[in-house]
Design a protein around this motif. Structure first.
Motif, PDB file in Angstrom:
ATOM      1  N   UNK A 163       7.012  16.611   1.401  1.00 31.86           N
ATOM      2  CA  UNK A 163       7.674  17.153   2.606  1.00 31.86           C
ATOM      3  C   UNK A 163       8.088  16.046   3.565  1.00 31.86           C
ATOM      4  N   UNK A 164       7.284  14.976   3.552  1.00 29.91           N
ATOM      5  CA  UNK A 164       7.564  13.919   4.526  1.00 29.91           C
ATOM      6  C   UNK A 164       8.404  12.778   3.941  1.00 29.91           C
ATOM      7  N   UNK A 165       8.491  12.685   2.626  1.00 30.38           N
ATOM      8  CA  UNK A 165       9.204  11.552   2.021  1.00 30.38           C
ATOM      9  C   UNK A 165      10.451  12.053   1.277  1.00 30.38           C
ATOM     10  N   UNK A 166      11.598  11.727   1.833  1.00 31.60           N
ATOM     11  CA  UNK A 166      12.853  12.219   1.253  1.00 31.60           C
ATOM     12  C   UNK A 166      13.122  11.592  -0.125  1.00 31.60           C
ATOM     13  N   UNK A 167      12.778  10.293  -0.266  1.00 31.63           N
ATOM     14  CA  UNK A 167      13.066   9.590  -1.522  1.00 31.63           C
ATOM     15  C   UNK A 167      12.268  10.206  -2.683  1.00 31.63           C
ATOM     16  N   UNK A 168      10.991  10.488  -2.425  1.00 32.49           N
ATOM     17  CA  UNK A 168      10.163  11.077  -3.488  1.00 32.49           C
ATOM     18  C   UNK A 168      10.601  12.520  -3.770  1.00 32.49           C
ATOM     19  N   UNK A 169      11.033  13.215  -2.695  1.00 28.24           N
ATOM     20  CA  UNK A 169      11.550  14.576  -2.873  1.00 28.24           C
ATOM     21  C   UNK A 169      12.775  14.570  -3.756  1.00 28.24           C
ATOM     22  N   UNK A 170      13.616  13.577  -3.532  1.00 28.12           N
ATOM     23  CA  UNK A 170      14.832  13.448  -4.345  1.00 28.12           C
ATOM     24  C   UNK A 170      14.460  13.135  -5.806  1.00 28.12           C
ATOM     25  N   UNK A 224      -2.605  16.180  -2.074  1.00 27.76           N
ATOM     26  CA  UNK A 224      -1.808  15.435  -1.083  1.00 27.76           C
ATOM     27  C   UNK A 224      -0.329  15.370  -1.435  1.00 27.76           C
ATOM     28  N   UNK A 225       0.013  15.703  -2.678  1.00 26.94           N
ATOM     29  CA  UNK A 225       1.384  15.474  -3.155  1.00 26.94           C
ATOM     30  C   UNK A 225       2.404  16.351  -2.411  1.00 26.94           C
ATOM     31  N   UNK A 226       2.073  17.610  -2.225  1.00 26.08           N
ATOM     32  CA  UNK A 226       3.020  18.532  -1.565  1.00 26.08           C
ATOM     33  C   UNK A 226       3.349  18.048  -0.158  1.00 26.08           C
ATOM     34  N   UNK A 227       2.317  17.626   0.569  1.00 24.71           N
ATOM     35  CA  UNK A 227       2.522  17.134   1.938  1.00 24.71           C
ATOM     36  C   UNK A 227       3.380  15.875   1.915  1.00 24.71           C
ATOM     37  N   UNK A 228       3.123  15.016   0.933  1.00 23.40           N
ATOM     38  CA  UNK A 228       3.887  13.774   0.828  1.00 23.40           C
ATOM     39  C   UNK A 228       5.366  14.073   0.554  1.00 23.40           C
ATOM     40  N   UNK A 262       0.843  -1.214   0.000  1.00 18.87           N
ATOM     41  CA  UNK A 262       0.000   0.000   0.000  1.00 18.87           C
ATOM     42  C   UNK A 262       0.872   1.256   0.000  1.00 18.87           C
ATOM     43  N   UNK A 263       1.907   1.190   0.954  1.00 17.11           N
ATOM     44  CA  UNK A 263       2.811   2.320   1.062  1.00 17.11           C
ATOM     45  C   UNK A 263       3.591   2.531  -0.236  1.00 17.11           C
ATOM     46  N   UNK A 264       4.016   1.397  -0.828  1.00 14.06           N
ATOM     47  CA  UNK A 264       4.748   1.441  -2.092  1.00 14.06           C
ATOM     48  C   UNK A 264       3.921   2.076  -3.187  1.00 14.06           C
ATOM     49  N   UNK A 265       2.605   1.806  -3.168  1.00  9.88           N
ATOM     50  CA  UNK A 265       1.693   2.369  -4.165  1.00  9.88           C
ATOM     51  C   UNK A 265       1.675   3.892  -4.097  1.00  9.88           C
ATOM     52  N   UNK A 266       1.696   4.401  -2.858  1.00 15.88           N
ATOM     53  CA  UNK A 266       1.660   5.863  -2.670  1.00 15.88           C
ATOM     54  C   UNK A 266       2.906   6.492  -3.287  1.00 15.88           C
ATOM     55  N   UNK A 267       4.059   5.889  -3.023  1.00 15.66           N
ATOM     56  CA  UNK A 267       5.308   6.422  -3.589  1.00 15.66           C
ATOM     57  C   UNK A 267       5.280   6.362  -5.120  1.00 15.66           C
ATOM     58  N   UNK A 268       4.797   5.225  -5.625  1.00 19.68           N
ATOM     59  CA  UNK A 268       4.726   5.052  -7.080  1.00 19.68           C
ATOM     60  C   UNK A 268       3.777   6.086  -7.694  1.00 19.68           C
ATOM     61  N   UNK A 269       2.651   6.290  -7.028  1.00 17.60           N
ATOM     62  CA  UNK A 269       1.677   7.288  -7.517  1.00 17.60           C
ATOM     63  C   UNK A 269       2.271   8.685  -7.494  1.00 17.60           C
ATOM     64  N   UNK A 270       2.976   8.965  -6.386  1.00 14.73           N
ATOM     65  CA  UNK A 270       3.593  10.295  -6.247  1.00 14.73           C
ATOM     66  C   UNK A 270       4.619  10.514  -7.360  1.00 14.73           C
ATOM     67  N   UNK A 271       5.417   9.502  -7.619  1.00 11.69           N
ATOM     68  CA  UNK A 271       6.475   9.642  -8.634  1.00 11.69           C
ATOM     69  C   UNK A 271       5.885   9.760 -10.039  1.00 11.69           C
ATOM     70  N   UNK A 272       4.807   9.039 -10.266  1.00  9.97           N
ATOM     71  CA  UNK A 272       4.133   9.144 -11.565  1.00  9.97           C
ATOM     72  C   UNK A 272       3.626  10.573 -11.776  1.00  9.97           C
ATOM     73  N   UNK A 273       3.034  11.150 -10.715  1.00 12.76           N
ATOM     74  CA  UNK A 273       2.534  12.529 -10.802  1.00 12.76           C
ATOM     75  C   UNK A 273       3.685  13.508 -11.041  1.00 12.76           C
ATOM     76  N   UNK A 274       4.785  13.292 -10.343  1.00  8.94           N
ATOM     77  CA  UNK A 274       5.953  14.178 -10.489  1.00  8.94           C
ATOM     78  C   UNK A 274       6.482  14.085 -11.928  1.00  8.94           C
ATOM     79  N   UNK A 275       6.626  12.851 -12.411  1.00  5.98           N
ATOM     80  CA  UNK A 275       7.175  12.637 -13.762  1.00  5.98           C
ATOM     81  C   UNK A 275       6.311  13.318 -14.815  1.00  5.98           C
ATOM     82  N   UNK A 276       4.991  13.275 -14.596  1.00  7.28           N
ATOM     83  CA  UNK A 276       4.082  13.823 -15.598  1.00  7.28           C
ATOM     84  C   UNK A 276       3.751  15.291 -15.342  1.00  7.28           C
ATOM     85  N   UNK A 277       4.343  15.852 -14.296  1.00  2.52           N
ATOM     86  CA  UNK A 277       4.113  17.279 -14.008  1.00  2.52           C
ATOM     87  C   UNK A 277       2.700  17.562 -13.552  1.00  2.52           C
ATOM     88  N   UNK A 278       2.067  16.578 -12.946  1.00  5.33           N
ATOM     89  CA  UNK A 278       0.698  16.778 -12.457  1.00  5.33           C
ATOM     90  C   UNK A 278       0.724  17.052 -10.964  1.00  5.33           C
TER      91      UNK A 278
END
Lengths: 180, 150
Positions: free
Chosen positions: B27-34, B21-25, B1-17
């Motif tokens: 801030x809390x997730x260093x890997x996705x921020x990177x 919830x993404x901004x908050x995520x 479930x947690x992995x899905x959130x990261x994957x979703x976040x990264x997909x949104x970042x990659x597509x510029x969408x």
């Protein structure tokens, strides 16, 4: 923008050679860059570049001006590439070839400094499949929206998103190698 | 479930969408921020790749397009000539048919022929060239087919 597209449509219907000259100059870098990433070979891209503009002349009457001209132009280029791929047998390619072929002459000192980095990225792009390369190129180099990319490639929006994401993931090691 | 959130976040970042919830995520997730930072640097790097069309390619393309435009214009002009010829032939054929009809009617009247007789003559006269041509073409086609079989 809509006016510009309508004006282009009118000129294409008349097969106005001056308009075509202007369009070739205006879109020269963007179209070639897209074709280089799509084909992976500069010489093939240059052939397709010429073919694309001849096709624009021949099919110009089909462009109604309601759609963005850039998208229409890239769709023509892509269709020509797909046709060519169908006709040709797949060839083996030297991965380093694209990097050296596609990198143009640096025109300024700062470009020379970026040369090595660009080669790394180009080499990485060359390793990707054509679909990922195309999606990344359209998204980040041409600045197209996801909908526009879907229009050019004829792929569903979800597929476009997935290609961009997976392309970025696949490109990651090369970007790290380039110090990014 | 947690992995899905990261994957979703990264997909949104990659597509510029963006999603609320993404901004908050991020801030809390260093890997996705990177990953977001990496994506931005990638986009910048891709934009700086110097692929440019040379002057010779552009001028060769312009010349080729102009030449093709001339060819298309010539073809268009020829097509116009063909259309005009077709229209002229149709017009002349119409006048000829009308004249033939009147001529045969006059002859029929002079020699007291029944109307169906001279009208049949008119049909034969009108259709004869087409029938002969069709027979010749068919014969030629059959001949070719026979040769192919051998």
């Amino acid at each position: 923008m809509a006016d510009e597209n309508a004006e282009i449509a009118l000129g294409l219907r008349r097969r106005d050679p001056d308009l075509l000259d202007r369009l070739i100059e205006q879109y020269q870098h963007r179209l070639l860059r897209y074709l280089v990433h799509l084909t992976g070979r500069r010489e093939v891209a240059e052939d397709l570049f010429q073919e694309t503009w001849v096709r624009v002349l021949e099919r110009g009457r089909q462009y109604d001006g309601r759609r963005d001209f850039t998208g229409w132009l890239f769709t023509i280029a892509r269709n020509l590439f797909v046709d060519q791929q169908r006709r040709r047998q797949p060839r083996s390619e030297d991965p380093a070839e694209l990097a050296t072929a596609a990198t143009g002459q640096p025109s300024a000192l700062e470009l020379a400094m970026q040369h090595e980095q660009s080669e790394q990225i180009l080499a990485g792009m060359e390793q990707l499949s054509a679909e990922y390369r195309e999606a990344l190129s359209l998204r980040f180099q041409e600045g197209m929206s996801l909908e526009e990319i879907a229009g050019v490639t004829g792929a569903p929006l979800g597929t476009v998103k997935s290609r961009i994401y997976r392309g970025l993931i696949a490109l990651e090691p090369w970007l790290k190698g380039a110090g990014l | 479930m947690n992995g899905d959130i990261h994957e979703r976040a990264r997909m949104l970042i990659a597509c510029g969408e963006e999603e609320p919830w993404l901004a908050a995520h991020l801030e809390s997730c260093a890997a996705c921020g990177e990953f977001a930072g990496g994506t931005e640097r990638t986009a910048r790097a891709l934009r700086t790749i110097p692929i440019t069309a040379g002057w010779s390619l552009v001028s060769a393309t312009q010349m080729r397009v102009r030449q093709r435009a001339r060819e298309l214009q010539l073809r268009q002009e020829r097509l116009w000539a063909i259309w005009i010829c077709c229209a002229a032939v149709t017009l002349i054929a119409g006048f000829t048919a009308a004249a033939l009809w009147s001529g045969l009617a006059w002859i029929g009247e002079r020699i007291s022929l029944a109307a169906p007789v001279w009208q049949m003559s008119f049909v034969v006269f009108t259709l004869l060239p087409t029938i002969v041509t069709a027979i010749l073409l068919l014969a030629r086609g059959t001949h070719l087919a026979d040769n192919e079989e051998v």
